[in-house]
Write a protein that holds these residues in place. Structure first.
Motif, PDB file in Angstrom:
ATOM      1  N   ARG A   1       0.856  -1.194   0.000  1.00 39.91           N
ATOM      2  CA  ARG A   1       0.000   0.000   0.000  1.00 39.91           C
ATOM      3  C   ARG A   1       0.890   1.243   0.000  1.00 39.91           C
ATOM      4  O   ARG A   1       2.044   1.198   0.432  1.00 39.91           O
ATOM      5  N   TYR A   2       0.311   2.310  -0.479  1.00 34.54           N
ATOM      6  CA  TYR A   2       1.077   3.549  -0.592  1.00 34.54           C
ATOM      7  C   TYR A   2       0.116   4.719  -0.561  1.00 34.54           C
ATOM      8  O   TYR A   2      -1.095   4.568  -0.802  1.00 34.54           O
TER       9      TYR A   2
ATOM     10  N   ARG B   1      -8.670   7.223  -7.938  1.00 34.01           N
ATOM     11  CA  ARG B   1      -8.776   6.761  -6.539  1.00 34.01           C
ATOM     12  C   ARG B   1      -9.506   7.769  -5.687  1.00 34.01           C
ATOM     13  O   ARG B   1      -9.471   8.969  -5.947  1.00 34.01           O
ATOM     14  N   ARG B   2     -10.150   7.254  -4.638  1.00 34.71           N
ATOM     15  CA  ARG B   2     -10.743   8.126  -3.636  1.00 34.71           C
ATOM     16  C   ARG B   2      -9.631   8.589  -2.710  1.00 34.71           C
ATOM     17  O   ARG B   2      -8.890   7.777  -2.174  1.00 34.71           O
ATOM     18  N   VAL B   3      -9.532   9.908  -2.561  1.00 32.57           N
ATOM     19  CA  VAL B   3      -8.354  10.506  -1.939  1.00 32.57           C
ATOM     20  C   VAL B   3      -8.787  11.680  -1.070  1.00 32.57           C
ATOM     21  O   VAL B   3      -9.797  12.334  -1.344  1.00 32.57           O
TER      22      VAL B   3
ATOM     23  N   PRO C   1      -4.995  -0.026  -2.624  1.00 27.40           N
ATOM     24  CA  PRO C   1      -3.673   0.163  -2.015  1.00 27.40           C
ATOM     25  C   PRO C   1      -3.397   1.625  -1.651  1.00 27.40           C
ATOM     26  O   PRO C   1      -2.381   1.912  -1.039  1.00 27.40           O
ATOM     27  N   VAL C   2      -4.272   2.507  -2.046  1.00 27.94           N
ATOM     28  CA  VAL C   2      -4.003   3.937  -1.884  1.00 27.94           C
ATOM     29  C   VAL C   2      -4.577   4.472  -0.569  1.00 27.94           C
ATOM     30  O   VAL C   2      -5.791   4.437  -0.353  1.00 27.94           O
ATOM     31  N   CYS C   3      -3.701   4.925   0.304  1.00 23.64           N
ATOM     32  CA  CYS C   3      -4.111   5.433   1.617  1.00 23.64           C
ATOM     33  C   CYS C   3      -3.695   6.894   1.730  1.00 23.64           C
ATOM     34  O   CYS C   3      -2.513   7.208   1.645  1.00 23.64           O
ATOM     35  N   THR C   4      -4.662   7.763   1.938  1.00 23.58           N
ATOM     36  CA  THR C   4      -4.338   9.180   2.079  1.00 23.58           C
ATOM     37  C   THR C   4      -4.988   9.740   3.331  1.00 23.58           C
ATOM     38  O   THR C   4      -6.003   9.225   3.788  1.00 23.58           O
TER      39      THR C   4
END
Length: 317
Positions: free
Chosen positions: A101-102, A121-123, A153-156
């Motif tokens: 994840r990043y 992506r939802r951000v 994988p997208v964590c904000t």
DNA sequence: CCTTGTAACCGCCACG
DNA sequence: ATCGTGGCGGTTACAA
């Protein structure tokens, strides 16, 4: 698991240290070496943060790339205007490709966005920079109210300390709720904080209508928030049919009449609620009428309740 | 929690 | 024909 936090000169040190302390605390709590945390920088030697404090990175991006489980990019006051080099871009893309994840903390989203990894992506990002991010990267699905978001994988995360919230959520995924809860308690933060980040933001900017009649209605309604601001009433004031008023208003202001009215009412209620007038008075003066309506509006707009909002932001707590 | 009335919204179309 | 306008009906969200 290796956790790498990428930081640039001028970054907000807390963006880096907040999540880092969460992961380090998990190791202490469990007595195991679950996370290896690293600070990665684009420069060799000391990394000077925006507060004047320096960090010593454990790795630089021109070092050989190592496999990373989690990659997070830190933000900072000027990070949103920083253009990344092709070398930086390559390092981020290649590292992310191998990572589970990043993502980013705060305005680190502006760095990640440049690599294209946030597309579709939802951000989320810092509330004050959300609009800017949305405009520059229309292919990002921005959720400006979220404290943090994990989409695949997208964590904000939202600004600064929200990086701690994000890190705790990642820990909960990895190690379960008990470990995350213990870690949060040790750090004296809430595992899940109340409300969205919009509760911290400024009042919505007033978009000026090019049509004088719409502008006049907006000014008038802002001064009569406790009155009848139904669409019919506003349309009458504008000397238009309800249908036409609704259409013109949306075109001029960008939001529907009711949406605009509710925004202004929330704005006033937020001001009043930090004084010591009763919630009933707040509800009446801001035009919600009843405490029940006020509560529903707070739930919709701020993801919290009037009581909690007052406890968090009111005086004399 | 559920039920019910109502307002807002929007697509569609007609009118001038 | 184009543009601004307004009425109607369906859907949805919300207040009581």
């Amino acid at each position: 698991m290796r956790v790498a936090i990428l930081a640039f000169p001028g970054c907000q040190i807390l963006d880096v240290i907040g999540p880092l302390e969460v992961f380090a605390e998990v190791n202490r709590q469990t007595g195991r070496d679950i996370y290896q945390v690293e600070i990665v920088s684009n420069v060799a030697g000391q990394l000077l943060g925006c507060s004047g404090i320096s960090l010593v990175p454990t790795r630089a991006i021109h070092d050989p790339i190592v496999k990373v489980d989690t990659l997070l990019v830190a933000g900072g006051p000027d990070i949103q205007s920083r253009l990344i080099t092709t070398g930086e871009n390559r390092w981020i893309v290649e590292t992310a490709a191998d990572a589970r994840r990043y993502g980013s903390i705060c305005s680190g989203a502006f760095i990640m966005a440049q690599t294209g990894l946030l597309s579709g992506r939802r951000v989320t990002t810092h509330w004050s920079k959300a609009e800017n991010l949305a405009q520059r990267y229309p292919d990002i699905i921005l959720e400006p109210d979220a404290i943090f978001i994990c989409d695949g994988p997208v964590c904000t995360s939202a600004g600064v300390t929200a990086g701690i919230d994000l890190a705790l959520a990642l820990v909960e995924d990895d190690c379960g709720r008990d470990v995350a809860l213990k870690t949060a308690r040790e750090l004296v933060v809430n595992l899940k904080r109340t409300g969205g980040q919009s509760q911290f933001g400024n009042d919505a900017s007033v978009k000026v209508a090019s049509s004088p009649v719409i502008a006049a209605v907006c000014t008038w309604l802002s001064e009569h928030l406790d009155g009848d601001l139904s669409m019919e009433a506003l349309a009458t004031r504008a000397q238009m049919s309800a249908r036409n008023f609704s259409r013109i208003f949306l075109k001029e202001i960008g939001v529907t009449p009711h949406d605009f009215v509710e925004t202004k009412r929330i704005e006033l209620a937020r001001k009043l609620i930090t004084t010591d007038v009763s919630l009933q008075t707040v509800a009446e003066q801001s035009g919600f009428g009843t405490i029940a309506n006020l509560r529903r509006a707070f739930a919709r707009r701020l993801m919290t309740t009037p009581r909690i909002y007052r406890d968090n932001f009111g005086k004399g707590k």
